[in-house]
Design a protein around this motif. Sequence first.
Motif, mmCIF file in Angstrom:
data_model
loop_
_atom_site.group_PDB
_atom_site.id
_atom_site.type_symbol
_atom_site.label_atom_id
_atom_site.label_comp_id
_atom_site.label_asym_id
_atom_site.label_seq_id
_atom_site.Cartn_x
_atom_site.Cartn_y
_atom_site.Cartn_z
ATOM 1 N N CYS A 1 12.393 84.424 14.762
ATOM 2 C CA CYS A 1 12.833 84.989 13.310
ATOM 3 C C CYS A 1 13.683 86.098 13.910
ATOM 4 O O CYS A 1 14.899 86.385 13.381
ATOM 5 C CB CYS A 1 11.637 85.314 12.635
ATOM 6 S SG CYS A 1 10.881 83.781 11.510
ATOM 7 N N LEU B 1 16.594 84.362 6.024
ATOM 8 C CA LEU B 1 15.293 83.624 5.528
ATOM 9 C C LEU B 1 15.949 82.763 4.524
ATOM 10 O O LEU B 1 16.300 83.255 3.351
ATOM 11 C CB LEU B 1 14.254 84.412 5.443
ATOM 12 C CG LEU B 1 12.778 84.016 4.988
ATOM 13 C CD1 LEU B 1 12.301 83.089 5.783
ATOM 14 C CD2 LEU B 1 12.264 84.607 4.418
ATOM 15 N N LEU C 1 15.172 78.909 8.319
ATOM 16 C CA LEU C 1 16.156 79.903 8.481
ATOM 17 C C LEU C 1 17.465 79.224 8.425
ATOM 18 O O LEU C 1 17.669 78.097 8.930
ATOM 19 C CB LEU C 1 15.862 80.428 10.090
ATOM 20 C CG LEU C 1 14.381 80.829 10.321
ATOM 21 C CD1 LEU C 1 14.603 81.608 11.696
ATOM 22 C CD2 LEU C 1 14.174 82.070 9.443
#
Lengths: 508, 180
Positions: free
Chosen positions: A28, A38, A59
């Motif tokens: 992330c 996101l 994502l």
Amino acid sequence: MELVTAPLPGAAPARHALVDAAGLRAVCAAAHVADGQLQTLWASDERDRVGGFCLWVALADAQGLLLLQLPLPAEQPRYPDLTDIFPAAARLQRAAYDLTGVRAEKSDPRPWLRHGAWPTQTFPLRRDTHGPAPTDEEESYPFVRVTGDGVHEIAVGPVHAGIIEPGHFRFSVVGEKVLRLEERLGYVHKGIEKRFESLPALQGQRLAARVSGDSAVAFSWAYCMALEALCDATPPARALWLRALSLERERLANHLGDLGALGNDAGFGVGLAQFSRLKEDLLRANARALGARYLLDAVVPGGVAFDLEDAARRLLLETLPPLETEVGTLRDIYADHAGLQDRFLGAGRITPALAAQLGLTGLAGRASGQPHDLRCDHPAAPYDQLQVHRITHSDGDVAARVAVRFGETLESLRLCRVILENLPPGAVHAPLPPAAHGRPGLGWVEGWRGPVLVALETTDGGGIRRCHPHDPSWQNWPALEHAVIGNIVPDFPLINKSFNLSYSGHDL
Amino acid sequence: MLRTLKQITRIGIISEPVPLTAAERDKQDALQEEIRRIYGRALCIRHVDAGSCNGCELEIHALNNPYYNLEGLGIKFVASPRHADLLLVTGPVSRHMQAALRRTYEATPEPKWVIALGDCGCNGGLFGCSYASAGAVADVIPVDVTVPGCPPSPGAILSGILAVLDKPRATGLRSGSAEH
Ligand code: SF4
């Protein structure tokens, strides 16, 4: 760290990767640095299959969707908090806990979708939870208090004045100036994800269309795209072109409605009368040519539920030039109207830097310099042949969101013309082979409000094991809290309207 | 300004006869007369979204466009239940809206009417009854008229409003309340 990904089949460009807790945060963080966003996050109960739970994080990056899967134990399923990397994760994490009991470590412990309709420690999306007995208690919710000289609170909702959806807004103000807004949503939570699990996979698109009625085509298309990915099937070309026609007409209906409402909220009633007339013309043409004013049941697994006769095709084509002229005229009128511009300019501003930080998405994102549009970035058929012109703005205020709507309205009219003039012949539907199970299918569609994502897993009996629909309102509701800071209370309806976010699509 | 005026005059008045059946159209004048007689003012409607997907709201909004010219008929939407004669309720009633819907009903002065709008309002629609959805509006507050459709067209909504005017309105004496 080397991330091992496997491509996921389907029209949406997607990869899948198994991660551990540290890997999740690392991926992330790396995605965030590389300008990734996101898209959504959800949890699933896999205790019947692998003895635990799973957290799923989708994502968006330059290559498309990256779906991360983090297996979690049956007891105390916990995963690392992601809100420091993606602020938009905060409410998604709270919702995932309310529904499945899978919790982000050291995160906001307050419920989000659960208000008291079901008890704490009962998690509706667990497979052994069968219709938890509703409680009828209204729980008190700890809002954040702002204190100081002359600060007072204004509480609005859930039932609002006007024909809009329910939600609660808590303003902290000094005089007329807003210091802070805190939203409380979840009032129209009606158990959509659980309901999916009782439907046959071939009927799920009907519920998907009703996740947020104003985005029915986007959601039903995304659902069908996910199912078709599991079936490894592509609908006939004509069906895909008719889906795009439906999607652009949905965008037009919403943009025309919003442009009128925004004029009205800024004191220009003529704008509302004119745009609502154009919207009604569009809906009536839909009814005549496509069989319904709103296309809630137009997209079906394997294709579309309607065909366009040549007479109907020509009828739709004829309605486009006058509509284009009218929108152009109204754009000039809006631009020249000093009173309107005075209300629009500078109101509810989200700078591009803040937008990037918050993950502002879709139309509102494009008005704040975030240039993402799936129709341009990852065009699925037929958009790969349509060369969609991306509309962006960098001012991030109400005026910018109005300007993007005008630009996109004219672009959608152009797309409708191109689609109608180049509609391929052939079937509008092909039956689907059986769906694969044991892996998720993804559908990803640029709805009028922004990217809509549907993740679907089927059962071997043709049912739905898990379905997670995601509306871009999840990202943009928190941004609205920022947009109103420093504005005056009477400007809130205008600023709110300029985002026009979905309650139903968010509350599920 | 000039351009605006030009646009207004060029488009002119586009309000249509209300898109109703012949029988209903006959009633249209009678309706206006009736509204005037009963209320001496406009019929006031309060919309309550009790859990809708927001599709029904799109068509309620359409009723306010110049084609339908609702206000010309003597019907208007109001911001508070205290000023309302009629509640127009959409959606399956979510459990989280159940209390707010009841409170809105109680805050509406008697006599009053309730329309349950859309398939969801009529019977819970695709959402049905669940841990989060209480289903039909009539399971939460008394309902006078149901208008099916998903979403119902503006014409169907208008017909529902006309139909409700023929009904006796709920008073404090009415029995059979579905409160529970
Ligand atoms: S009846 Fe249809 S349009 Fe109306 S709220 Fe229900 S699902 Fe949405």
